[in-house]
Write a protein that holds these residues in place. Structure first.
Motif, PDB file in Angstrom:
ATOM      1  N   THR A  10       0.805  -1.214   0.000  1.00 38.84           N
ATOM      2  CA  THR A  10       0.000   0.000   0.000  1.00 38.84           C
ATOM      3  C   THR A  10       0.837   1.264   0.000  1.00 38.84           C
ATOM      4  O   THR A  10       0.510   2.251  -0.666  1.00 38.84           O
ATOM      5  N   TYR A  11       1.943   1.221   0.754  1.00 40.92           N
ATOM      6  CA  TYR A  11       2.778   2.415   0.899  1.00 40.92           C
ATOM      7  C   TYR A  11       4.066   2.335   0.090  1.00 40.92           C
ATOM      8  O   TYR A  11       5.051   2.987   0.417  1.00 40.92           O
ATOM      9  N   GLY A  12       4.061   1.546  -0.945  1.00 41.56           N
ATOM     10  CA  GLY A  12       5.220   1.465  -1.817  1.00 41.56           C
ATOM     11  C   GLY A  12       6.153   0.315  -1.499  1.00 41.56           C
ATOM     12  O   GLY A  12       5.907  -0.486  -0.591  1.00 41.56           O
ATOM     13  N   LYS A  13       7.243   0.242  -2.259  1.00 44.95           N
ATOM     14  CA  LYS A  13       8.202  -0.838  -2.112  1.00 44.95           C
ATOM     15  C   LYS A  13       9.072  -0.642  -0.871  1.00 44.95           C
ATOM     16  O   LYS A  13       9.441   0.477  -0.545  1.00 44.95           O
TER      17      LYS A  13
ATOM     18  N   SER B 223       6.697  -2.116  11.952  1.00 45.72           N
ATOM     19  CA  SER B 223       5.795  -1.332  12.778  1.00 45.72           C
ATOM     20  C   SER B 223       6.339  -1.246  14.207  1.00 45.72           C
ATOM     21  O   SER B 223       6.870  -2.230  14.735  1.00 45.72           O
ATOM     22  N   PRO B 224       6.201  -0.085  14.843  1.00 41.70           N
ATOM     23  CA  PRO B 224       6.620   0.034  16.240  1.00 41.70           C
ATOM     24  C   PRO B 224       5.599  -0.612  17.177  1.00 41.70           C
ATOM     25  O   PRO B 224       5.885  -0.840  18.350  1.00 41.70           O
TER      26      PRO B 224
ATOM     27  N   LEU C  53      13.323   6.380   5.721  1.00 36.77           N
ATOM     28  CA  LEU C  53      12.322   5.607   6.450  1.00 36.77           C
ATOM     29  C   LEU C  53      10.988   6.341   6.382  1.00 36.77           C
ATOM     30  O   LEU C  53      10.844   7.455   6.883  1.00 36.77           O
ATOM     31  N   GLN C  54      10.024   5.715   5.740  1.00 36.90           N
ATOM     32  CA  GLN C  54       8.711   6.330   5.556  1.00 36.90           C
ATOM     33  C   GLN C  54       7.757   5.862   6.656  1.00 36.90           C
ATOM     34  O   GLN C  54       7.575   4.663   6.862  1.00 36.90           O
ATOM     35  N   LYS C  55       7.160   6.819   7.352  1.00 37.76           N
ATOM     36  CA  LYS C  55       6.253   6.490   8.451  1.00 37.76           C
ATOM     37  C   LYS C  55       4.829   6.908   8.090  1.00 37.76           C
ATOM     38  O   LYS C  55       4.560   8.080   7.853  1.00 37.76           O
ATOM     39  N   HIS C  56       3.960   5.904   8.040  1.00 46.21           N
ATOM     40  CA  HIS C  56       2.547   6.135   7.763  1.00 46.21           C
ATOM     41  C   HIS C  56       1.764   5.654   8.985  1.00 46.21           C
ATOM     42  O   HIS C  56       1.249   4.537   9.010  1.00 46.21           O
TER      43      HIS C  56
ATOM     44  N   ASP D  96       1.271   3.815  12.156  1.00 46.44           N
ATOM     45  CA  ASP D  96       1.951   2.662  12.761  1.00 46.44           C
ATOM     46  C   ASP D  96       2.570   1.735  11.729  1.00 46.44           C
ATOM     47  O   ASP D  96       3.088   0.672  12.079  1.00 46.44           O
ATOM     48  N   THR D  97       2.496   2.102  10.469  1.00 47.20           N
ATOM     49  CA  THR D  97       3.112   1.306   9.407  1.00 47.20           C
ATOM     50  C   THR D  97       4.323   2.045   8.857  1.00 47.20           C
ATOM     51  O   THR D  97       4.195   3.169   8.361  1.00 47.20           O
ATOM     52  N   TRP D  98       5.471   1.422   8.973  1.00 44.79           N
ATOM     53  CA  TRP D  98       6.708   2.019   8.477  1.00 44.79           C
ATOM     54  C   TRP D  98       7.195   1.221   7.266  1.00 44.79           C
ATOM     55  O   TRP D  98       7.027   0.004   7.201  1.00 44.79           O
ATOM     56  N   VAL D  99       7.811   1.905   6.335  1.00 45.54           N
ATOM     57  CA  VAL D  99       8.365   1.246   5.153  1.00 45.54           C
ATOM     58  C   VAL D  99       9.803   1.708   4.974  1.00 45.54           C
ATOM     59  O   VAL D  99      10.066   2.906   4.877  1.00 45.54           O
ATOM     60  N   CYS D 100      10.723   0.753   4.923  1.00 44.84           N
ATOM     61  CA  CYS D 100      12.125   1.072   4.695  1.00 44.84           C
ATOM     62  C   CYS D 100      12.533   0.507   3.335  1.00 44.84           C
ATOM     63  O   CYS D 100      12.631  -0.711   3.171  1.00 44.84           O
ATOM     64  N   PRO D 101      12.776   1.365   2.347  1.00 46.72           N
ATOM     65  CA  PRO D 101      13.109   0.900   1.000  1.00 46.72           C
ATOM     66  C   PRO D 101      14.548   0.410   0.850  1.00 46.72           C
ATOM     67  O   PRO D 101      14.894  -0.208  -0.151  1.00 46.72           O
ATOM     68  N   ILE D 102      15.380   0.673   1.873  1.00 44.66           N
ATOM     69  CA  ILE D 102      16.792   0.286   1.804  1.00 44.66           C
ATOM     70  C   ILE D 102      17.021  -0.937   2.708  1.00 44.66           C
ATOM     71  O   ILE D 102      16.978  -0.825   3.937  1.00 44.66           O
TER      72      ILE D 102
END
Length: 325
Positions: A202-205, A210-211, A272-275, A277-283
């Motif tokens: 949903t929030y990309g690759k 999640s914390p 680090l993208q924070k949406h 409680d959902t975090w996305v790390c592309p690296i």
């Protein structure tokens, strides 16, 4: 512990030199870790997605013909592999006598059972150690806690450099136990928009984290179906009861209903993208596993854990900085 090269020349060389034997003999010293490795292998093999996630497929030399492979990625036989895996006796039984007698018993059951067990233990590229009770994170409410480092030295080196520049924090990563057979051997990777992806992106690759424990529990498959979400009071009573049981009685190889969750350290850079409680790390190099928790028979941990709570963070750091196991 040696890692198995997928090239056939390496496999035959390891077999001839006896490299794998030493790894398998660690059964007597790390029984619950071997329990875990076998359980992960079984979950991947029994999955409807096994053709995708059961990777790597074993390369095992035929004990009756050392010049050929009994199991080979070039000629996969999931049924025969399942038979050999089912023949591996419980680690509890295996630790009751000398390893030589254990191997003899296994050979009498299935000549490919012991070679497969050797491969399962020696092909693991992660550092896994069972945490003693005095080092466990009690807020996770399970006795099956492991120190887990699945990153190769080069990635850890890159991670340390990035941590000095940007800092780091902790977050959970949830994935079904069937995926961990591959993760432990190939590392935690960005599976978004690949054949390995199971959930949406949903929030990309990127690697999803999640914390908040409840979010990652959902990705692990916990809290659904026959799983029972217990109250904090029930969790506390269960953990205290477990602590009174001898360590050797808490093995779980026989349980077919296992779920797991990893606690990772993640670099807090602008990437680090924070949406919420959902975090996305592309690296991928910015995420490293630190702890691994296993729940059996439908049990679920505390859904209200937040790694951004200063008390929780201090407890995690204490567990990490305690004298090495």
């Amino acid at each position: 512990m040696p890692a198995v090269c997928s090239r056939e020349l390496c496999v035959f060389s390891f077999y001839t030199l006896g490299v794998m034997a030493g790894a398998a003999e660690e059964v007597s010293n790390g029984a619950e870790v071997v329990d875990l490795l076998v359980a992960m292998c079984r979950a991947a093999l029994e999955s409807s997605r096994k053709s995708i996630i059961f990777e790597p497929y074993p390369s095992v030399v035929d004990p009756y013909n050392p010049k050929s492979l009994a199991f080979s990625p070039k000629k996969k036989s999931y049924d025969r592999l399942q038979k050999a895996l089912d023949s591996i006796m419980t680690i509890r039984e295996m630790t009751q006598g000398p390893y030589s007698s254990i191997k003899k018993q296994m050979d009498s059951i299935d000549p490919l059972a012991h070679p497969l067990l050797q491969w399962i233990t020696s092909s693991n590229r992660s550092h896994i150690v069972k945490l003693p009770l005095n080092r466990q994170l009690k807020f996770m409410h399970t006795p099956h806690q492991f120190l887990l480092t699945s990153s190769p030295p080069a990635k850890e080196a890159h991670f340390r450099v990035a941590r000095k520049l940007y800092g780091s924090t902790f977050a959970f990563h949830g994935s079904h136990i069937e995926n961990w057979h591959s993760i432990l051997r190939n590392g935690l990777v960005n599976a978004s928009c690949t054949k390995l992806q199971l959930h949406g992106a949903t929030y990309g690759k990127g690697i999803y984290l999640s914390p908040v424990s409840s979010v990652s529990y959902g990705y692990s498959g916990m809290g659904k179906g026959q799983h029972h979400v217990t109250t904090k009071q029930e969790l506390g009573k269960r953990y205290n009861r477990i602590n009174t049981v001898q360590q050797g009685q808490s093995r779980f190889l026989q349980s077919r209903n296992l779920n797991c969750i990893a606690l990772c350290e993640v670099i807090t850079s602008k990437d680090l993208q924070k949406h919420g409680d959902t975090w996305v790390c592309p690296i991928s190099d910015h995420v490293c596993t630190r702890f691994f928790f296993v729940y059996e028979n439908g049990q679920v941990g505390d859904a209200d854990i937040n790694t951004q709570d200063i008390r929780i963070e201090q407890e995690i750091i204490r567990a990490i900085e305690t004298k090495p196991i």
